[in-house]
Design an enzyme around this catalytic site. Structure first.
Site, PDB file in Angstrom:
ATOM      1  N   PHE A 150       8.109  73.409  81.819  1.00  0.00           N
ATOM      2  CA  PHE A 150       8.473  73.000  80.459  1.00  0.00           C
ATOM      3  C   PHE A 150       7.585  73.710  79.448  1.00  0.00           C
ATOM      4  O   PHE A 150       6.371  73.778  79.606  1.00  0.00           O
ATOM      5  CB  PHE A 150       8.326  71.486  80.291  1.00  0.00           C
ATOM      6  CG  PHE A 150       8.620  71.021  78.885  1.00  0.00           C
ATOM      7  CD1 PHE A 150       9.936  70.884  78.446  1.00  0.00           C
ATOM      8  CD2 PHE A 150       7.597  70.761  77.992  1.00  0.00           C
ATOM      9  CE1 PHE A 150      10.199  70.476  77.154  1.00  0.00           C
ATOM     10  CE2 PHE A 150       7.857  70.343  76.700  1.00  0.00           C
ATOM     11  CZ  PHE A 150       9.174  70.212  76.281  1.00  0.00           C
ATOM     12  N   GLY A 189      -4.940  60.223  72.811  1.00  0.00           N
ATOM     13  CA  GLY A 189      -5.745  61.286  73.393  1.00  0.00           C
ATOM     14  C   GLY A 189      -4.943  62.491  73.815  1.00  0.00           C
ATOM     15  O   GLY A 189      -5.482  63.583  73.926  1.00  0.00           O
ATOM     16  N   ALA A 190      -3.655  62.345  74.084  1.00  0.00           N
ATOM     17  CA  ALA A 190      -2.822  63.469  74.506  1.00  0.00           C
ATOM     18  C   ALA A 190      -2.465  64.323  73.300  1.00  0.00           C
ATOM     19  O   ALA A 190      -1.765  63.865  72.404  1.00  0.00           O
ATOM     20  CB  ALA A 190      -1.556  62.953  75.180  1.00  0.00           C
ATOM     21  N   ASN A 191      -2.969  65.537  73.280  1.00  0.00           N
ATOM     22  CA  ASN A 191      -2.700  66.514  72.204  1.00  0.00           C
ATOM     23  C   ASN A 191      -3.214  66.070  70.828  1.00  0.00           C
ATOM     24  O   ASN A 191      -2.855  66.675  69.827  1.00  0.00           O
ATOM     25  CB  ASN A 191      -1.198  66.802  72.092  1.00  0.00           C
ATOM     26  CG  ASN A 191      -0.602  67.249  73.402  1.00  0.00           C
ATOM     27  OD1 ASN A 191      -1.242  67.974  74.147  1.00  0.00           O
ATOM     28  ND2 ASN A 191       0.611  66.825  73.694  1.00  0.00           N
ATOM     29  N   ASP A 192      -3.996  65.004  70.786  1.00  0.00           N
ATOM     30  CA  ASP A 192      -4.451  64.508  69.480  1.00  0.00           C
ATOM     31  C   ASP A 192      -5.936  64.792  69.232  1.00  0.00           C
ATOM     32  O   ASP A 192      -6.475  64.390  68.203  1.00  0.00           O
ATOM     33  CB  ASP A 192      -4.239  62.979  69.400  1.00  0.00           C
ATOM     34  CG  ASP A 192      -2.779  62.598  69.551  1.00  0.00           C
ATOM     35  OD1 ASP A 192      -1.934  63.310  68.997  1.00  0.00           O
ATOM     36  OD2 ASP A 192      -2.486  61.623  70.250  1.00  0.00           O
ATOM     37  N   ASP A 213       0.123  58.675  66.313  1.00  0.00           N
ATOM     38  CA  ASP A 213       0.945  59.337  67.322  1.00  0.00           C
ATOM     39  C   ASP A 213       2.029  58.324  67.717  1.00  0.00           C
ATOM     40  O   ASP A 213       1.865  57.128  67.488  1.00  0.00           O
ATOM     41  CB  ASP A 213       0.069  59.710  68.519  1.00  0.00           C
ATOM     42  CG  ASP A 213       0.862  60.380  69.624  1.00  0.00           C
ATOM     43  OD1 ASP A 213       1.748  61.188  69.309  1.00  0.00           O
ATOM     44  OD2 ASP A 213       0.597  60.087  70.803  1.00  0.00           O
ATOM     45  N   LYS A 214       3.137  58.793  68.296  1.00  0.00           N
ATOM     46  CA  LYS A 214       4.211  57.851  68.634  1.00  0.00           C
ATOM     47  C   LYS A 214       4.113  57.360  70.079  1.00  0.00           C
ATOM     48  O   LYS A 214       3.792  56.208  70.326  1.00  0.00           O
ATOM     49  CB  LYS A 214       5.588  58.496  68.397  1.00  0.00           C
ATOM     50  CG  LYS A 214       6.757  57.520  68.656  1.00  0.00           C
ATOM     51  CD  LYS A 214       8.099  58.150  68.435  1.00  0.00           C
ATOM     52  CE  LYS A 214       8.509  59.071  69.552  1.00  0.00           C
ATOM     53  NZ  LYS A 214       8.804  58.356  70.822  1.00  0.00           N
TER      54      LYS A 214
END
Length: 1183
Positions: A603, A858-861, A475-476
């Protein structure tokens, strides 16, 4: 997806199985327990699914797992949970409040019409029979009836009657994610019925029959410790998961029962269609529900790993969006997910915040996460598959010994009881009972070393997999780059052109500008306990303005009929006298500068934008501000307001790795009232905007990132980026961190779906040419893997990377399936990827035989972390429960550490397996030779070999720590490989030769005779008188004490030590063996003990002892030289021997790479367009 077959019990088959079970002493029942498909087919006959009483299920994935399920019947007054029927009319006594839970029993006149429905439960999910489909189906929830957003408001907003709620509960069950912690007795029974422990029980019974009590007791002691440890670990994991799920799973909720009746109920009673009230002080959501009134601030860290509060708004009730069917993924910004925490709510005066229950129990998002943890897919790793094959080979060898023993014993007229015991004993010798414990040791030690460097593991078996990783997805944001964004500058647009960048948005000359007002209002920030909270980007942007945010209190909200808005105002000292361009300001005090945020459109990742409607104090009209991805915002603005240099300016910033956000403004008509604005769709507001400019945020690359990526590249491990960020920003970060090098070009695959009569197409954009000039004839020797497939390939062909957006990935997957594998082979940047697309990408990589690692914060992964062979979470939040590994350090330096330990653990597993295999064969050879003279090893000799030598060595040879750096080649992944089998076979032959040599030599000695208790070979002068002495001593009826036994015991004991040293490999994956002090001390102690051991051995002359020492030394030297020769030339020799030098690669990605090297049309030429040939059809199967 699963295949299903129906069966009915068959009486004669059950009788046969019963007879077989009795005759086999219960072994047949064990076999049917281990093989459920045999258990069903052996006791039932095949029938249709409709008439089935037992079902046989098989997964359709590569594992083909079998499961057995029992069909149940329940009586209900309908066929489906959402049948449009008036249940009240079916009540004989007309009392709608009566419970219908008695429907499971005989209907006592309660319902006039009830019908049976067949169902079964599998992995915490109920499946019901569907007459139309002629198959079983499961009900998710309210989405099953394809309800539109508008109909949720019109048909489902009043709530369910008590009768209808109870009727639906029959189908959906209690709303509870029940993690049942099994009793210790159940866990014990399941554990001891493992084939390994059954084999151990068989071995112990056999050894006891032979009076080998000491060894049997030692094995029982080890097994008890192993079972106790296993039960403790399993029980602890169940309790942890139960506590995590049950902490807030049951609570009291307010439920609407129609006609504005509100009652208190337990959350376990909720069913899809119920309407619940969200309290003002928030709650832990007990189900998935969609908001129909009000707004909620929610913490979704349980599911996403992101602790940033999210604003949820009510589902649209009018306009085009309301006409669409409700979809949980598409409408997630209106959906409250189970397990997430509602922090606070906002509402109309007199109006309650309401939500319609959509899913309950294990159908919820949290329920599916728990199911994936409770019922994980088996770990598919070649090492474990090969280990079973290797054990089968040992069983084959044991079979040969079994037959040999029987034949030899019959020829020597040995009693039948002895024949049975000794022939079965050869099986327990060949298949070592201690093998699983020894194999686990290396993994346990690796787990401890990982814990010391801050990496925690909940799936130890995956440590070995880390040793085979050849691709890692990163992830970035928060992983490769810093988590937070810093405001770098703003660049306003005036009169169709950009002003110079300005670094301070809070300076007095800008405080009253439309641009800064947009920054101060266009966000989703909220105050929680007096602290500003929300998206980090919004926080940075708002704090850069210096403005102040105030929210209405509950009392203020109750006093006003309209919504009390969130208010922002400039700081008190910033009240300038003149504005921009010299215009006079009407603002006299900060109070007069107040701006209220009337409505927010949160958003949306699908729309890539958010907007707000605001009103300045004293103004009659309202204003709209829009913020989002620059390309999207520019497309919604009047074209004359967008600077002509927009594209060039944006590209300049994104190439440098900046995060760029665009801002736009629009003055709304003065006739719009507050209530009208609440019902407007965002599409009507987010159009004809005026472009205001760009907000430039800096996302710094973490210090460790570049070094780690360089280390992985040097170790022949491919890296790629999977991010939700902008494409050009992602490419820039990939270049800056070294994922894409300076001389390599990036090709953007821009795909669009079919529209009107135009087919789907891909346009190939070359972002820039390589910085180095490459001549056509310049070549470089590339190595695909393992140094086997060397090819002369031009540098120009290899110096490119594909970059793919989430939208393009979806189009290519659907319309260009033949290109997917070719594309991902060289794709390095995946931008604007949704969470499910990240998981899909991992699966595509696995389909071409990559061993995939995923590293995210952990975010969206979560999905990708679970699906990868090795998922590494940099977040320690609850979502990391789904990830096999969690790092306490928030940078990617944990990845090389994990791979190093994985490689060390993998090599240790190979070493231990080879050692245990040789131990079995050496002991097998010794016993087979001794059987030829009707002798055997003694109880104490077995005990000494198995406990004092084998187990201690197996556990200490695993202590070698990992090598300090990652090397280019990876450790082997297969036990059934040429070099490894060659190593094992040469060592077996060596041991066989020296044991046979010693066995034959001892019988040729001048002092040799048939040993008796009176024999004294140590004192040859007295041996001549030994037979004449009249001494009464007990005779060894098992013939354990003899010269052959003593000779073979000494030689074999040193053979165990020799192969332990030979197989204990060090560099390049583990630290050298000479650094493992514990192993050396153990080996030294064992050698001294072997030399002085008097365990059931007889005295031999000094000359023969010297001969034995020479045999042992020569044996060790030959073993060492053969192993060195095998390491250096084994692979090359086998390739030459079997003519396999030019054999094509086995793994698909290497095969594909070789094909593409010869493809002149790949990669596609700049700006060429690839069109889809024909639309792809999609077939979905039930169950």
């Amino acid at each position: 997806m699963q295949e299903v077959w129906g069966y009915q019990p068959c009486l004669w088959k059950m009788i046969l199985v019963g007879v077989g079970a009795v005759c086999s002493g219960g072994l047949l029942l064990l076999l049917l327990y281990w093989l459920p498909e045999w258990g069903v087919k052996g006791t039932c006959t095949h029938t249709s699914l409709r008439d089935a009483q037992t079902l046989l299920l098989r997964t359709t994935d590569e594992f083909k797992q079998w499961f057995r399920a029992k069909v149940h019947v329940m009586l209900v007054p309908g066929k489906k949970p959402f049948d449009s029927m008036d249940l009240q009319s079916q009540l004989l006594n007309g009392d709608g409040d009566h419970s219908i839970s008695a429907v499971h029993k005989e209907h006592h006149g309660k319902f006039a019409h009830v019908q049976p429905i067949h169902y079964f439960t599998h992995h915490s999910t109920k499946y019901f029979w569907n007459d139309v489909m002629q198959n079983f189906e499961f009900y998710k929830g309210l989405e099953d009836v394809k309800v539109s957003c508008a109909s949720i408001h019109s048909d489902h907003s009043s709530g369910l009657s008590k009768t209808l709620q109870e009727y639906r509960m029959l189908f959906f069950g209690e709303n509870e994610i029940a993690v049942r912690v099994p009793s210790l007795f159940k866990l014990l029974i399941k554990e001891v019925l493992n084939p390994f422990y059954i084999f151990q029980l068989f071995s112990v019974i056999l050894w006891s029959a032979e009076d080998y009590y000491y060894y049997a007791t030692a094995i029982v002691f080890m097994s008890v410790i192993s079972i106790a440890t296993s039960l403790y670990t399993i029980k602890k994991q169940y309790v942890m998961l139960h506590d995590m799920v049950a902490a807030h799973s049951v609570l009291r909720v307010s439920v609407c029962r129609g006609n504005k009746d509100i009652e208190q109920a337990m959350s376990t009673e909720l069913v899809p269609g119920d309407v619940i009230i969200i309290p003002a002080n928030g709650m832990i959501m007990p189900c998935d529900a969609v908001l129909i009134h009000g707004t909620c601030i929610v913490n979704e860290s349980m599911l996403t790993g992101e602790s940033v509060p999210v604003t949820k708004t009510n589902l649209p009730s009018s306009d085009e969006e309301a006409a669409r069917s409700y979809d949980m993924e598409e409408h997630k910004r209106h959906t409250l997910f189970c397990g997430t925490q509602v922090i606070q709510t906002r509402f109309y005066a007199g109006e309650l915040v309401k939500a319609v229950v959509v899913r309950t129990g294990f159908s919820t998002e949290k329920g599916q996460l728990v199911r994936s943890i409770l019922y994980p897919k088996p770990t598919d790793f070649k090492l474990y598959r090969d280990a079973y094959l290797f054990l089968l080979c040992l069983v084959g060898v044991a079979g040969i010994g079994f037959i040999y023993t029987i034949v030899l014993s019959i020829m020597n007229k040995v009693p039948a009881k002895t024949i049975i015991i000794e022939s079965l004993d050869i099986i327990t010798i060949t298949v070592p009972p201690a093998l699983p414990a020894a194999m686990t040791a290396g993994i346990v030690y690796a787990q401890r070393r990982l814990k010391r460097v801050g990496i925690f593991c909940i799936s130890p078996q995956r440590i070995n997999m880390c040793g085979q990783l050849n691709l890692v997805c990163f992830d970035k944001t928060g992983t490769l780059t810093e988590d937070g964004l810093d405001m770098w500058a703003i660049q306003r647009a005036e009169d169709g052109s950009f002003s110079p960048p300005e670094s301070d948005a809070a300076k007095e000359s800008l405080v009253n500008s439309t641009f800064v007002v947009g920054m101060a209002t266009c966000h989703s920030l909220t105050k929680i306990e007096g602290e500003l909270s929300g998206d980090p980007l919004d926080l940075k942007m708002f704090s850069a303005t210096g403005w102040i945010l105030e929210e209405p209190t509950e009392e203020e909200t109750a006093l006003h009929n309209p919504i009390m808005p969130t208010v922002v105002r400039p700081p008190k000292h910033n009240v300038p006298e003149t504005g921009n361009r010299g215009k006079q300001l009407a603002w006299l005090s900060p109070k007069s500068c107040e701006i209220g945020i009337v409505r927010q459109f949160p958003f949306s990742s699908a729309l890539q934008r958010m907007s707000v409607v605001v009103r300045k104090l004293g103004e009659k009209h309202m204003d709209a501000y829009l913020k989002g991805a620059p390309e999207v915002v520019a497309s919604l603005c009047k074209q004359h307001t967008v600077p002509q240099s927009f594209t060039e300016t944006l590209e300049t910033y994104t190439r440098q790795g900046f995060r760029v956000i665009a801002l736009a403004h629009r003055q709304l008509e003065s006739k719009l009232s507050w209530h009208k604005v609440q019902n407007l769709s965002r599409d009507l507001i987010e159009t004809n905007m005026e472009f205001l400019g760009l907000i430039i945020m800096q996302n710094k690359i973490k210090e460790e990132t570049a070094g780690v990526l360089r280390e992985l590249r040097q170790a022949n491990i491919r890296t790629l980026m999977v991010t939700g960020d902008n494409m050009l920003t992602a490419i820039s970060v990939a270049r800056n961190c070294g994922m894409v090098r300076a001389h390599e070009r990036v090709i953007i695959a821009d795909a669009v779906p079919p529209k009107d009569l135009n087919p789907a197409s891909i346009t190939w954009h070359y972002t820039e040419n390589p910085s180095q000039t490459i001549k056509d004839n310049q070549t470089v020797k590339i190595n695909l893997e393992e140094g086997v497939y060397d090819k002369q390939v031009t540098l120009q062909e290899q110096s490119y990377h594909f970059a793919v957006s989430g939208r393009a990935f979806a189009v290519i997957t659907e319309h260009f399936p033949q290109l997917v594998q070719k594309l991902v082979l060289r794709a390095t940047v995946f931008a604007r990827m949704a969470p499910d697309q990240k998981t899909q990408l991992v699966e595509v990589m696995q389909s071409i035989d990559y061993t995939v690692g995923m590293c995210g914060d952990g975010a969206n992964d979560c999905g990708a972390l679970k699906r990868a062979h090795s998922g590494i979470s940099l977040s320690e939040l609850e979502a990391s429960v789904a990830s096999p590994f969690t790092s306490s350090t928030s940078n990617i330096s944990c990845v090389p550490n994990l791979i190093r330990e994985g490689r060390a653990a993998l090599i240790t597993s190979f070493c231990v397996f080879k050692f245990m295999a040789l131990y079995s064969i050496i002991q097998y050879l010794s016993v087979t030779l001794l059987y030829s003279i009707l002798s055997n090893l003694g109880d104490f000799q077995f005990l000494f070999i198995d406990i004092a030598i084998i187990l201690i060595i197996a556990f200490t040879m695993s202590l070698n720590p990992a090598w300090k750096e990652l090397v280019w080649r990876r450790p082997p992944s297969s036990l059934i490989s040429g070099p490894l089998l060659c190593s094992v076979l040469t060592q077996i032959l060596t041991c066989l030769v020296f044991q046979v040599l010693a066995f034959l030599l001892v019988r040729q000695q001048s002092w040799y005779e048939m040993w008796t208790p009176q024999s004294d070979a140590c004192n040859v002068s007295s041996s001549s008188f030994s037979h004449s002495l009249n001494v009464t001593t007990p005779h060894d009826h098992k013939n354990i004490r003899n010269y052959e036994n003593t000779t073979l015991f000494y030689v074999s004991s040193f053979q165990y030590l020799a192969v332990a040293i030979v197989f204990s490999k060090g560099k390049p994956f583990r630290q050298p063996s000479y650094k493992n002090c514990k192993t050396h001390l153990v080996l030294l102690a064992q050698m001294l003990f072997c030399c002085s051991a008097s365990t059931q051995i007889v005295c031999v002359p000094h000359d023969w002892r010297v001969t034995l020492v020479i045999i042992v030394i020569v044996n060790a030297a030959v073993s060492f030289m053969l192993e060195v020769a095998n390491d250096c030339w084994g692979s090359s020799f086998l390739s030459w021997l079997f003519c396999q030098r030019n054999k094509p690669p086995k793994v698909r990605y290497m095969h594909l790479a070789l094909e593409l090297q010869d493809d002149a049309d790949w990669p596609p030429k700049p700006y060429s367009v690839t069109c889809a040939r024909e639309p792809q059809s999609h077939i979905s199967a039930p169950l």
